[in-house]
Design an enzyme around this catalytic site. Sequence first.
Site, mmCIF file in Angstrom:
data_model
loop_
_atom_site.group_PDB
_atom_site.id
_atom_site.type_symbol
_atom_site.label_atom_id
_atom_site.label_comp_id
_atom_site.label_asym_id
_atom_site.label_seq_id
_atom_site.Cartn_x
_atom_site.Cartn_y
_atom_site.Cartn_z
ATOM 1 N N ASP A 141 25.214 65.451 -30.439
ATOM 2 C CA ASP A 141 24.599 64.172 -30.792
ATOM 3 C C ASP A 141 24.499 64.111 -32.313
ATOM 4 O O ASP A 141 24.843 65.071 -33.016
ATOM 5 C CB ASP A 141 23.222 64.042 -30.134
ATOM 6 N N HIS A 168 35.172 56.782 -16.451
ATOM 7 C CA HIS A 168 33.999 55.928 -16.340
ATOM 8 C C HIS A 168 33.058 56.463 -15.267
ATOM 9 O O HIS A 168 33.292 56.320 -14.075
ATOM 10 C CB HIS A 168 34.416 54.488 -16.015
ATOM 11 N N MET A 220 23.793 58.896 -20.161
ATOM 12 C CA MET A 220 25.114 59.122 -19.586
ATOM 13 C C MET A 220 25.684 60.468 -20.034
ATOM 14 O O MET A 220 26.147 61.264 -19.212
ATOM 15 C CB MET A 220 26.064 57.989 -19.993
ATOM 16 N N SER A 233 32.611 51.607 -20.249
ATOM 17 C CA SER A 233 32.561 50.871 -18.987
ATOM 18 C C SER A 233 33.250 49.520 -19.085
ATOM 19 O O SER A 233 33.492 48.876 -18.062
ATOM 20 C CB SER A 233 31.104 50.663 -18.561
ATOM 21 N N ASP A 239 39.868 61.942 1.230
ATOM 22 C CA ASP A 239 41.144 62.227 0.565
ATOM 23 C C ASP A 239 41.013 62.129 -0.955
ATOM 24 O O ASP A 239 41.567 62.955 -1.691
ATOM 25 C CB ASP A 239 42.223 61.258 1.053
ATOM 26 N N LYS A 297 32.980 54.069 -31.446
ATOM 27 C CA LYS A 297 33.830 54.939 -30.640
ATOM 28 C C LYS A 297 35.077 55.354 -31.422
ATOM 29 O O LYS A 297 35.507 56.508 -31.361
ATOM 30 C CB LYS A 297 34.212 54.243 -29.332
ATOM 31 N N VAL A 323 29.295 57.804 -26.262
ATOM 32 C CA VAL A 323 28.402 57.199 -27.257
ATOM 33 C C VAL A 323 28.173 55.733 -26.909
ATOM 34 O O VAL A 323 28.714 55.207 -25.930
ATOM 35 C CB VAL A 323 28.976 57.339 -28.680
ATOM 36 N N GLU A 381 28.132 51.744 -26.483
ATOM 37 C CA GLU A 381 29.276 50.887 -26.154
ATOM 38 C C GLU A 381 29.619 49.941 -27.307
ATOM 39 O O GLU A 381 29.395 48.721 -27.246
ATOM 40 C CB GLU A 381 28.963 50.099 -24.867
#
Length: 713
Positions: free
Chosen positions: A346, A453, A327, A432, A300, A410, A403, A405
């Site tokens: 980048d 995420h 990632m 994350s 579902d 960010k 980018v 963490e």
Amino acid sequence: MQHINYSIDTDGIAFITWDVANSSVNIMNEATFGEFSIAVDMATADDSVKGIVINSAKRDFISGGDLKWFLDYDKSKEDCFEMLMKTHHALRQLELSSKPVVAAINGLALGGGLEIALACNYRIMTDHPANRIGLVECSVGLLPGAGGTQRFLRMLGPQKAIEYITQAKKLTADQALKDQLVNQICKPEDDINALAKAWILQNPEVRQPWDDKRFVVPGTPNGIGQLSGYTEFYSVSNAMAYKTTHGNMPHIKNVLSALYHGSSTGIDNALEVEARYFVDTLFTKETKNIIRASFIFIGDAAKGKAKPKGFEHAKFKKIGVLGAGMMGAGIAYESAKAGLDVILKDVSLEGAERGKGYAATIEQQKIEKGRSTQEKATVILDHIIPSESVGDLKDCDLIIEAVFENEDLKNRVTKETEAVIRPEVVYASNTSTIPITSLAKASSKPDKFIGLHFFSPVDRMPLVEVIVGKKTSDETLAAAIDYVIKIRKVPIIVNDGRGFFTSRVFGKFVNEGITMLTEGIPPAVIENVAKKIGMPVGPLAISDEVNLKLMLDIMSEDPTLTDFEKELEKIISTIVHTHKRPGKKEGKGFYDYPKGAKKHLWKEWSTIYSTVEDYDEEEIGRRLLFAMVIDAYKCLDSGVLKEAKDADIGSILGLGFPIHTGGVMSYIDYIGAQKFKDYAAVLAKKYGERFQLPESLLQRIEKAGTNRMFYKN
């Protein structure tokens, strides 16, 4: 009849056509197979019928059994066994009728659908790249129950039968023809029904090979399973299965038993053997959990059932991915596979090119394994456009930031990107751990800001946590889910909070493993028990993969750490800075990673943390699982998650939580709510408040009594 169309043409060929009402696919259940049995009776009893074609009026042949029906099955074991024997009788009636029977297989013939085809004398399959046949019941915790184990055994021999059934292999037309599971393949434009009819007219006398008294099961000495060598083969198979499943998957054990015992007897007795093992499997809690979690809940979610109502389907043509590390490169690759153009940006063009190279490497590996072609790879790679210019993002329909963490970085990237993109474009962060509401403060349009995420490696991990910030609009949420479905991932909705759901809960698993090491429990025991309870990898090995230095950085920025976690932070700091063991990347963590050799646990741990001889393996396993389950409930209780099923989906797909338990919330019912409560109390007394159950959970357990807490079945 509602679900089966029956007709006889002028040449005396009966067509039994599956066309299940009010369904896009043909599925087997009591109603549909009941009608099929009536049609079989009519065709076999009618002297004017020269032969029978079983076909489909839908895109696919038959997609298998109705798993929702099996999950809700509320009759007795005796009733279930009787139902299965009626199924076997109907299919044996086909085989023994002396009238040639052909299965005209279009599209998919899976599970029970293939079992019907196997009972036919001849099988023709349309050759199309999407078409597959297979006995896939093991993928949902079941085993074939309409003769599949015994007919596969007699067609393929024990080795391939075990491999194909336990691995739920889906075969292409070419593979099926090579294994003689189908007898003929045809082009999509060919008239498969005409081919089936022609074969019948040319082959008026037929008999299944296993109805010959001289028939011998391939790979068995004289067809008797107990003779030397054959029993040993099954003993090894059982040992290998146990090594993989640790006895947690009763359906695998029962498949092997059905094949072994069915090999030493005639087909009719063998089908009864299969029926008894199927009944035994269906009524286990493990099978119910796997069906509920893997088929219904995950199925579902994969269809986007959680999407807010009232919003048109969001269409995406070009997306921007910021950051071309592992990632970002993975997100770009999955998007390109879905046919989207991707600007992979980048800080340098060289870095962006490396990100595209990651996608090229994956495609090359697939080509070498025969799973793709250079032409297909080129189409995918042409969708990825490396860039170092923010201006190239101006025409994108969606932005995904991936980018490093770091919140300041960010925020800087957010402002830079929003200066060039259109106001209506959704901006998603792949963070994350950092709360989306906090990151959205850098945005001029927080209603368009959301978290996506992904999990590493993106090309193999199906889950995506869709993180909703305080100002994220429902329209943005709906668009984000549309994108996740577009790239064939499974979304769960998670409300904002540090660590969200999966990172937060998985941290409890890791923390408990490291804590047990400091208590003197041998690291090999910790790792092996983790696998024994059904986790794919131990807490120490996964800590090395994540990197202890990174874990420290995350912990240092978390103002919500408990006293237990603050002590653990000191321990990890000592491991990283004093013992110089930050993780796999540096070649030294809980394991050593020698170049060109297999990793192994560092031998010096026993000199740092004195080894204890007196430990309880059951308690070790319970600590690892209870730590995750209790924190997952806190996520549900606090509103981080809206529904228990999201916790189960997220824990299975994102954490590798043992699927036979049904997931973190189902686990409470799996072992019994009262038993869970009592064992948690013991752990809390011995190890502290992290195992103390929230008052609301205690009340739920009290209210549930002996009933299930979260789901009816």
